[in-house]
Design a protein around this motif. Structure first.
Motif, PDB file in Angstrom:
ATOM      1  N   ASP A 128       0.722  -1.198  -0.276  1.00 42.96           N
ATOM      2  CA  ASP A 128      -0.351   0.418  -0.243  1.00 42.96           C
ATOM      3  C   ASP A 128       0.845   1.407  -0.452  1.00 42.96           C
ATOM      4  N   VAL A 129       2.296   1.309   0.837  1.00 41.25           N
ATOM      5  CA  VAL A 129       2.921   2.642   0.850  1.00 41.25           C
ATOM      6  C   VAL A 129       3.727   2.835  -0.421  1.00 41.25           C
ATOM      7  N   LEU A 130       4.751   1.261  -0.283  1.00 44.63           N
ATOM      8  CA  LEU A 130       5.555   1.576  -1.612  1.00 44.63           C
ATOM      9  C   LEU A 130       4.748   0.871  -2.997  1.00 44.63           C
ATOM     10  N   LYS A 131       3.816   0.703  -2.648  1.00 46.34           N
ATOM     11  CA  LYS A 131       3.353   0.030  -4.009  1.00 46.34           C
ATOM     12  C   LYS A 131       3.191  -1.000  -4.829  1.00 46.34           C
ATOM     13  N   PHE A 132       4.116  -2.132  -4.393  1.00 48.25           N
ATOM     14  CA  PHE A 132       4.673  -3.351  -4.579  1.00 48.25           C
ATOM     15  C   PHE A 132       3.402  -4.670  -4.522  1.00 48.25           C
ATOM     16  N   PRO A 133       3.231  -4.754  -6.292  1.00 47.91           N
ATOM     17  CA  PRO A 133       2.422  -5.896  -5.764  1.00 47.91           C
ATOM     18  C   PRO A 133       2.421  -6.854  -5.545  1.00 47.91           C
ATOM     19  N   VAL A 134       1.156  -8.102  -4.642  1.00 51.45           N
ATOM     20  CA  VAL A 134       1.224  -8.844  -4.492  1.00 51.45           C
ATOM     21  C   VAL A 134       1.480 -10.325  -5.388  1.00 51.45           C
ATOM     22  N   VAL A 135       2.190 -11.188  -5.573  1.00 61.39           N
ATOM     23  CA  VAL A 135       2.888 -11.860  -7.351  1.00 61.39           C
ATOM     24  C   VAL A 135       2.020 -12.739  -6.701  1.00 61.39           C
ATOM     25  N   HIS A 136       2.191 -13.887  -5.748  1.00 63.53           N
ATOM     26  CA  HIS A 136       2.549 -15.187  -5.378  1.00 63.53           C
ATOM     27  C   HIS A 136       2.656 -15.168  -3.550  1.00 63.53           C
ATOM     28  N   SER A 137       1.765 -16.443  -3.249  1.00 66.58           N
ATOM     29  CA  SER A 137       1.916 -17.079  -1.912  1.00 66.58           C
ATOM     30  C   SER A 137       1.778 -18.218  -2.737  1.00 66.58           C
ATOM     31  N   ILE A 138       2.568 -18.924  -1.054  1.00 68.13           N
ATOM     32  CA  ILE A 138       2.305 -20.493  -1.057  1.00 68.13           C
ATOM     33  C   ILE A 138       1.763 -20.654   0.595  1.00 68.13           C
ATOM     34  N   CYS A 139       1.159 -21.416   0.855  1.00 65.30           N
ATOM     35  CA  CYS A 139       0.271 -21.650   1.658  1.00 65.30           C
ATOM     36  C   CYS A 139       1.019 -23.205   2.366  1.00 65.30           C
ATOM     37  N   ALA A 140       1.933 -23.506   3.151  1.00 64.55           N
ATOM     38  CA  ALA A 140       2.502 -24.823   3.305  1.00 64.55           C
ATOM     39  C   ALA A 140       2.022 -25.174   5.058  1.00 64.55           C
ATOM     40  N   ALA A 141       1.786 -26.646   4.680  1.00 56.23           N
ATOM     41  CA  ALA A 141       1.168 -27.279   5.557  1.00 56.23           C
ATOM     42  C   ALA A 141       2.095 -28.794   5.508  1.00 56.23           C
ATOM     43  N   GLY A 142       2.681 -28.511   7.176  1.00 57.70           N
ATOM     44  CA  GLY A 142       3.571 -30.098   6.721  1.00 57.70           C
ATOM     45  C   GLY A 142       4.788 -29.976   6.202  1.00 57.70           C
ATOM     46  N   TRP A 143       4.981 -29.000   5.970  1.00 54.90           N
ATOM     47  CA  TRP A 143       6.300 -29.135   5.462  1.00 54.90           C
ATOM     48  C   TRP A 143       7.265 -29.320   6.327  1.00 54.90           C
ATOM     49  N   GLY A 144       8.855 -29.571   5.802  1.00 53.51           N
ATOM     50  CA  GLY A 144      10.313 -29.396   6.681  1.00 53.51           C
ATOM     51  C   GLY A 144      10.075 -30.672   6.937  1.00 53.51           C
ATOM     52  N   PRO A 145      10.778 -30.275   7.942  1.00 54.26           N
ATOM     53  CA  PRO A 145      11.120 -31.539   9.224  1.00 54.26           C
ATOM     54  C   PRO A 145      10.474 -31.815  10.778  1.00 54.26           C
ATOM     55  N   ASP A 146      10.255 -32.226  11.421  1.00 53.13           N
ATOM     56  CA  ASP A 146       9.509 -32.221  12.011  1.00 53.13           C
ATOM     57  C   ASP A 146       9.406 -31.116  13.673  1.00 53.13           C
ATOM     58  N   LYS A 147       7.663 -31.201  13.276  1.00 49.74           N
ATOM     59  CA  LYS A 147       7.605 -30.062  14.388  1.00 49.74           C
ATOM     60  C   LYS A 147       8.057 -28.503  14.513  1.00 49.74           C
ATOM     61  N   HIS A 148       8.597 -28.593  12.643  1.00 47.81           N
ATOM     62  CA  HIS A 148       8.318 -27.155  11.714  1.00 47.81           C
ATOM     63  C   HIS A 148       7.228 -26.752  11.630  1.00 47.81           C
ATOM     64  N   PRO A 149       6.250 -24.957  11.803  1.00 47.96           N
ATOM     65  CA  PRO A 149       5.332 -24.653  11.745  1.00 47.96           C
ATOM     66  C   PRO A 149       4.882 -24.340  10.602  1.00 47.96           C
ATOM     67  N   ASP A 150       3.349 -24.271  10.238  1.00 51.42           N
ATOM     68  CA  ASP A 150       2.647 -24.277   8.719  1.00 51.42           C
ATOM     69  C   ASP A 150       3.184 -23.320   8.939  1.00 51.42           C
ATOM     70  N   PHE A 151       3.233 -22.604   7.727  1.00 50.10           N
ATOM     71  CA  PHE A 151       3.782 -21.531   7.139  1.00 50.10           C
ATOM     72  C   PHE A 151       3.367 -20.566   5.737  1.00 50.10           C
ATOM     73  N   ILE A 152       2.661 -19.126   5.406  1.00 51.29           N
ATOM     74  CA  ILE A 152       2.862 -19.079   4.530  1.00 51.29           C
ATOM     75  C   ILE A 152       4.057 -17.869   4.364  1.00 51.29           C
ATOM     76  N   HIS A 153       4.352 -18.554   2.802  1.00 46.74           N
ATOM     77  CA  HIS A 153       5.651 -17.707   1.922  1.00 46.74           C
ATOM     78  C   HIS A 153       4.083 -16.708   1.157  1.00 46.74           C
ATOM     79  N   PHE A 154       4.905 -15.091   1.303  1.00 44.28           N
ATOM     80  CA  PHE A 154       4.392 -14.509   0.727  1.00 44.28           C
ATOM     81  C   PHE A 154       4.909 -13.305  -0.344  1.00 44.28           C
ATOM     82  N   PHE A 155       4.923 -12.456  -1.561  1.00 43.77           N
ATOM     83  CA  PHE A 155       5.718 -11.917  -2.604  1.00 43.77           C
ATOM     84  C   PHE A 155       5.729 -11.050  -2.954  1.00 43.77           C
ATOM     85  N   PHE A 156       6.524  -9.942  -3.188  1.00 47.82           N
ATOM     86  CA  PHE A 156       5.788  -8.480  -3.548  1.00 47.82           C
ATOM     87  C   PHE A 156       7.043  -8.641  -5.177  1.00 47.82           C
TER      88      PHE A 156
END
Length: 217
Positions: free
Chosen positions: A33-61
């Motif tokens: 909103d301030v710098l006007k860089f559009p959001v172009v991609h996102s990843i909803c990651a459940a169960g990725w990575g090693p044990d006890k790795h938290p779920d996460f959102i990975h988003f891109f501008f």
């Protein structure tokens, strides 16, 4: 790898730089909103990575020129350290480490003109993340602020092209730095002394090379 690639520079620049965030709302507000860089991609990651790795959102501008800036938001993960002071919450330093060292970790974005730079300053000054300083460096002019995560962000424009002579100077400087660090005697004085030696060595080699060329003519 095939020998045909062994000497080639295959990189085509930055695909993306990525950082963690504990404040996705502030991060989106600042970059979209301030710098006007559009959001172009996102990843909803459940169960990725090693044990006890938290779920996460990975988003891109999209930050221009095909480059992207990305953030990770980890669900259920809380920040630690002193969140009142600007700085990367994932790389907290001892409290005695000066601010300039903390701010050495930063993102620099390029713009083409003074007009573009001042437009970004206007956008920042109209937001809750105003420009903190505007600095005229040797070959660039930059504005600085901290984003909602405490990361320093620099927006910069070139004042003039960098010359081939300056590229050579940079190469000699880094060669001298590596030499004095490897020797366990690193200081600005020893670096400059070693750099002077390298300049003399290369000048002598250049003179010999050109003298040989003159003989061959």
């Amino acid at each position: 790898m095939s020998s045909q690639y062994s000497e080639q520079h295959l990189s085509r620049g930055v695909d993306h730089a990525a950082f963690p965030t504990f404040d996705p709302v502030g991060t989106v507000t600042f970059y979209r909103d301030v710098l006007k860089f559009p959001v172009v991609h996102s990843i909803c990651a459940a169960g990725w990575g090693p044990d006890k790795h938290p779920d996460f959102i990975h988003f891109f501008f999209d930050i221009g020129n095909g480059d992207r800036l990305a953030f990770f938001y980890y669900f259920g993960l809380q920040p630690y350290g002193d969140q009142s002071a600007p700085g990367d919450s994932w790389a907290r330093f001892d409290e005695d480490v000066p601010v300039f060292f903390r701010n050495s970790r930063h993102l620099a974005l390029h713009v083409d003109s003074e007009e573009d730079l001042l437009e970004y300053r206007r956008r920042l000054d109209d937001s809750q993340w105003p420009c903190e300083m505007q600095v005229m460096h040797e070959t660039i002019e930059s504005i600085y602020t901290h984003d909602p995560n405490g990361y320093m962000v620099e927006i910069t424009r070139a004042l003039r092209p960098v010359t081939p002579q300056e590229d050579l100077d940079a190469q000699l400087t880094l060669e001298a730095l590596c030499d004095v660090v490897s020797a366990g005697d690193a200081s600005l004085d020893t670096l400059l002394a070693r750099k002077a030696e390298l300049i003399v060595d290369k000048a002598v080699a250049w003179e010999r090379e050109h003298a040989a060329l003159e003989v061959d003519r």
